[in-house]
Design a protein around this motif. Structure first.
Motif, PDB file in Angstrom:
ATOM      1  N   ASP A 104      -9.230  29.393  98.401  1.00  0.00           N
ATOM      2  CA  ASP A 104      -9.336  29.634  99.841  1.00  0.00           C
ATOM      3  C   ASP A 104      -9.848  28.450 100.642  1.00  0.00           C
ATOM      4  O   ASP A 104      -9.704  28.423 101.859  1.00  0.00           O
ATOM      5  N   THR A 105     -10.489  27.512 100.000  1.00  0.00           N
ATOM      6  CA  THR A 105     -11.078  26.395 100.737  1.00  0.00           C
ATOM      7  C   THR A 105     -11.092  25.170  99.840  1.00  0.00           C
ATOM      8  O   THR A 105     -10.780  25.228  98.670  1.00  0.00           O
ATOM      9  N   SER A 106     -11.487  24.050 100.421  1.00  0.00           N
ATOM     10  CA  SER A 106     -11.551  22.811  99.651  1.00  0.00           C
ATOM     11  C   SER A 106     -12.910  22.162  99.842  1.00  0.00           C
ATOM     12  O   SER A 106     -13.631  22.450 100.804  1.00  0.00           O
ATOM     13  N   GLN A 107     -13.219  21.262  98.952  1.00  0.00           N
ATOM     14  CA  GLN A 107     -14.479  20.535  99.039  1.00  0.00           C
ATOM     15  C   GLN A 107     -14.513  19.707 100.324  1.00  0.00           C
ATOM     16  O   GLN A 107     -15.548  19.630 100.973  1.00  0.00           O
ATOM     17  N   GLU A 108     -13.384  19.120 100.694  1.00  0.00           N
ATOM     18  CA  GLU A 108     -13.320  18.308 101.914  1.00  0.00           C
ATOM     19  C   GLU A 108     -13.636  19.145 103.152  1.00  0.00           C
ATOM     20  O   GLU A 108     -14.353  18.692 104.045  1.00  0.00           O
ATOM     21  N   LYS A 109     -13.102  20.352 103.206  1.00  0.00           N
ATOM     22  CA  LYS A 109     -13.358  21.240 104.349  1.00  0.00           C
ATOM     23  C   LYS A 109     -14.846  21.597 104.420  1.00  0.00           C
ATOM     24  O   LYS A 109     -15.440  21.597 105.497  1.00  0.00           O
ATOM     25  N   LEU A 110     -15.439  21.891 103.280  1.00  0.00           N
ATOM     26  CA  LEU A 110     -16.861  22.235 103.263  1.00  0.00           C
ATOM     27  C   LEU A 110     -17.724  21.055 103.688  1.00  0.00           C
ATOM     28  O   LEU A 110     -18.718  21.221 104.398  1.00  0.00           O
ATOM     29  N   ILE A 111     -17.353  19.853 103.278  1.00  0.00           N
ATOM     30  CA  ILE A 111     -18.105  18.658 103.681  1.00  0.00           C
ATOM     31  C   ILE A 111     -18.003  18.454 105.191  1.00  0.00           C
ATOM     32  O   ILE A 111     -18.998  18.128 105.848  1.00  0.00           O
ATOM     33  N   GLN A 112     -16.820  18.682 105.751  1.00  0.00           N
ATOM     34  CA  GLN A 112     -16.653  18.563 107.199  1.00  0.00           C
ATOM     35  C   GLN A 112     -17.532  19.570 107.934  1.00  0.00           C
ATOM     36  O   GLN A 112     -18.160  19.235 108.942  1.00  0.00           O
ATOM     37  N   GLU A 113     -17.582  20.791 107.434  1.00  0.00           N
ATOM     38  CA  GLU A 113     -18.416  21.816 108.055  1.00  0.00           C
ATOM     39  C   GLU A 113     -19.894  21.447 107.965  1.00  0.00           C
ATOM     40  O   GLU A 113     -20.656  21.654 108.910  1.00  0.00           O
ATOM     41  N   MET A 114     -20.294  20.899 106.822  1.00  0.00           N
ATOM     42  CA  MET A 114     -21.680  20.466 106.669  1.00  0.00           C
ATOM     43  C   MET A 114     -21.996  19.354 107.664  1.00  0.00           C
ATOM     44  O   MET A 114     -23.028  19.390 108.342  1.00  0.00           O
ATOM     45  N   GLN A 115     -21.106  18.373 107.771  1.00  0.00           N
ATOM     46  CA  GLN A 115     -21.328  17.259 108.699  1.00  0.00           C
ATOM     47  C   GLN A 115     -21.416  17.742 110.137  1.00  0.00           C
ATOM     48  O   GLN A 115     -22.244  17.261 110.909  1.00  0.00           O
ATOM     49  N   PHE A 116     -20.588  18.694 110.503  1.00  0.00           N
ATOM     50  CA  PHE A 116     -20.623  19.241 111.852  1.00  0.00           C
ATOM     51  C   PHE A 116     -21.994  19.855 112.147  1.00  0.00           C
ATOM     52  O   PHE A 116     -22.602  19.605 113.182  1.00  0.00           O
ATOM     53  N   THR A 117     -22.473  20.653 111.211  1.00  0.00           N
ATOM     54  CA  THR A 117     -23.761  21.323 111.387  1.00  0.00           C
ATOM     55  C   THR A 117     -24.906  20.314 111.424  1.00  0.00           C
ATOM     56  O   THR A 117     -25.794  20.397 112.272  1.00  0.00           O
ATOM     57  N   LEU A 118     -24.882  19.344 110.513  1.00  0.00           N
ATOM     58  CA  LEU A 118     -25.935  18.319 110.501  1.00  0.00           C
ATOM     59  C   LEU A 118     -25.911  17.503 111.783  1.00  0.00           C
ATOM     60  O   LEU A 118     -26.973  17.197 112.351  1.00  0.00           O
ATOM     61  N   ASN A 119     -24.731  17.161 112.267  1.00  0.00           N
ATOM     62  CA  ASN A 119     -24.623  16.413 113.524  1.00  0.00           C
ATOM     63  C   ASN A 119     -25.187  17.208 114.693  1.00  0.00           C
ATOM     64  O   ASN A 119     -25.841  16.647 115.576  1.00  0.00           O
ATOM     65  N   TYR A 120     -24.951  18.493 114.703  1.00  0.00           N
ATOM     66  CA  TYR A 120     -25.501  19.347 115.749  1.00  0.00           C
ATOM     67  C   TYR A 120     -27.031  19.249 115.772  1.00  0.00           C
ATOM     68  O   TYR A 120     -27.635  19.027 116.821  1.00  0.00           O
ATOM     69  N   TYR A 121     -27.661  19.420 114.624  1.00  0.00           N
ATOM     70  CA  TYR A 121     -29.121  19.367 114.566  1.00  0.00           C
ATOM     71  C   TYR A 121     -29.654  17.961 114.853  1.00  0.00           C
ATOM     72  O   TYR A 121     -30.714  17.813 115.459  1.00  0.00           O
ATOM     73  N   GLN A 122     -28.934  16.947 114.427  1.00  0.00           N
ATOM     74  CA  GLN A 122     -29.361  15.579 114.725  1.00  0.00           C
ATOM     75  C   GLN A 122     -29.363  15.337 116.226  1.00  0.00           C
ATOM     76  O   GLN A 122     -30.293  14.726 116.757  1.00  0.00           O
ATOM     77  N   GLN A 123     -28.352  15.823 116.915  1.00  0.00           N
ATOM     78  CA  GLN A 123     -28.301  15.674 118.370  1.00  0.00           C
ATOM     79  C   GLN A 123     -29.361  16.534 119.040  1.00  0.00           C
ATOM     80  O   GLN A 123     -30.027  16.094 119.969  1.00  0.00           O
ATOM     81  N   ARG A 124     -29.498  17.746 118.577  1.00  0.00           N
ATOM     82  CA  ARG A 124     -30.450  18.675 119.193  1.00  0.00           C
ATOM     83  C   ARG A 124     -31.879  18.154 119.128  1.00  0.00           C
ATOM     84  O   ARG A 124     -32.643  18.266 120.077  1.00  0.00           O
ATOM     85  N   PHE A 125     -32.245  17.576 117.994  1.00  0.00           N
ATOM     86  CA  PHE A 125     -33.626  17.105 117.813  1.00  0.00           C
ATOM     87  C   PHE A 125     -33.762  15.592 117.893  1.00  0.00           C
ATOM     88  O   PHE A 125     -34.814  15.061 117.575  1.00  0.00           O
ATOM     89  N   ASP A 126     -32.684  14.923 118.298  1.00  0.00           N
ATOM     90  CA  ASP A 126     -32.679  13.467 118.447  1.00  0.00           C
ATOM     91  C   ASP A 126     -33.190  12.778 117.191  1.00  0.00           C
ATOM     92  O   ASP A 126     -34.161  12.019 117.204  1.00  0.00           O
TER      93      ASP A 126
END
Length: 119
Positions: free
Chosen positions: A93-115
């Motif tokens: 149903d999914t791939s490692q690449e897709k999961l890594i992209q989702e992780m990066q999206f979430t980490l980027n969100y928190y990095q921006q939120r907390f500078d």
């Protein structure tokens, strides 16, 4: 900013919905040992990530503690525990690449939120 928060929330909700879906699928199929181990591993990894996310959002946490969680602990837990367990439950149903992209999206969100900058 508000759009990013909504998008990040949608990702976490989709993971939660996927978890519930997995439970149903696994319970209706034969209950073999590998599936049970994969589910237990996934639940443990999911719990750890939820705990880390709660800690990152903790208003009393120092910037250096938040940076360590966001830049080291979360990616490590996600890549070493969550991804393998998730892929074991849904390999087609999914791939490692897709999961890594989702992780990066979430980490980027928190990095921006907390500078926070991860080096």
């Amino acid at each position: 900013m508000k759009r990013t928060l909504c998008l990040a929330s949608a990702i976490f909700i989709s993971f939660a919905a996927g978890c519930e879906k997995n439970d149903v699928v696994i319970q209706t199929t034969s209950s073999s040992e590998p599936q049970t181990q994969s589910l237990n591993s996934f639940e443990k990894a999911d719990y750890k990530l939820s705990f880390l996310t709660d800690q990152i959002e903790n208003t009393t946490l120092s910037t250096s503690q938040r940076q360590k969680l966001l830049c080291i602990e979360c990616p490590k837990t996600y890549q070493e525990e969550y991804m393998p367990a998730f892929l074991a439950l849904q390999p087609a149903d999914t791939s490692q690449e897709k999961l890594i992209q989702e992780m990066q999206f979430t980490l980027n969100y928190y990095q921006q939120r907390f500078d926070i900058k991860c080096t």
